[in-house]
Design an enzyme around this catalytic site. Sequence first.
Site, PDB file in Angstrom:
ATOM      1  N   PRO A 198       0.927  -1.247  -0.089  1.00 14.59           N
ATOM      2  CA  PRO A 198       0.047   0.021   0.066  1.00 14.59           C
ATOM      3  C   PRO A 198       0.712   1.120   0.014  1.00 14.59           C
ATOM      4  O   PRO A 198       1.925   1.476   0.667  1.00 14.59           O
ATOM      5  CB  PRO A 198      -0.909  -0.229   1.372  1.00 14.59           C
ATOM      6  CG  PRO A 198      -0.718  -1.638   1.863  1.00 14.59           C
ATOM      7  CD  PRO A 198       0.475  -2.003   1.278  1.00 14.59           C
ATOM      8  N   LYS A 199       0.390   2.455  -0.605  1.00 14.35           N
ATOM      9  CA  LYS A 199       1.096   3.654  -0.595  1.00 14.35           C
ATOM     10  C   LYS A 199       0.604   4.466   0.393  1.00 14.35           C
ATOM     11  O   LYS A 199      -0.821   4.825   0.048  1.00 14.35           O
ATOM     12  CB  LYS A 199       1.088   3.982  -2.133  1.00 14.35           C
ATOM     13  CG  LYS A 199       2.099   5.494  -2.242  1.00 14.35           C
ATOM     14  CD  LYS A 199       1.988   5.909  -3.528  1.00 14.35           C
ATOM     15  CE  LYS A 199       2.969   7.114  -3.924  1.00 14.35           C
ATOM     16  NZ  LYS A 199       2.722   8.154  -2.647  1.00 14.35           N
TER      17      LYS A 199
END
Length: 291
Positions: free
Chosen positions: A26-27
């Site tokens: 995930p960013k």
Amino acid sequence: MEFPTKVALAQAVPALPEGPGWWYEPKYDGHRTVLRRTDETVVLYARSGRVVTQHWMDLAVAGMELRPGTVLDGEAVIWRNGRLDFAAAQSRAASSMTRARALATRYPASYACWDVLQHPDPAIGDCRNRPYTERRALLLELLADVGPPVQVTPATDDRDVAVLWYDALREQGIEGIVCKRGGAGYPSGQRRWLKVRHADTVDALVLGFTGPRLRPHHLVLAVGDEGGPARVSARLEPVLAARVGEALSSAAVVGERRAEGEPYTRVETDLVVEVLAGSGRHGTLTVIRMR
């Protein structure tokens, strides 16, 4: 290792890469931070290399649980009502020491960690040349007994799972997916990671502003790499100008400069904003929000 160290960067792409060997994470929408546990204390560095320990003292205190000699790469984030609040994180990053402590009491930070750059075991030491999968295993081992707010970010080598994350985690403020080669080393100072974001935007480092500091009219930006040419943005919307002004309130003034023929106030800051991709090709840059 020498400090500050250059962090790995990501290149924006339109879609998740396919094929074997890719890992996906995930960013997060926060403040890029390197955490270094020394023999006596914890030092936190921004992406630029500036020491920002005083802005994130709650994370520094939590980092004392790590073994001396540990160096981690991750993101300082703030969760509010189950969602990432990038404005709160940026306010912490740009605030004075006194105000940062007050903000930490109201909105404590978390550290989403995705890499180990140096292992406390002298037989391992600098990990940056080791493959991602090996560094990941070392990271999980290091943080196995370390609780929140320092936590390992999820990762998967299943593209279908990454696609689900991309769609399902958006409501929590996760802004996309970062993609890394499982067999690759840590690419210090290079854009070898890939990122897929929901918004069609690019990052820009704030170099300065025009108008009053607390409600700037325009920002002067370096788009993409921090060494890029200075560009002048379009006039900021009033609400955004107020938020940017708050973030710039304690930034050190370097002096007066000119960009594209316009005079502006140059400041020393790690403030990053998002601009519409392509908005600077035939005109001024349109700033969407702070990062």
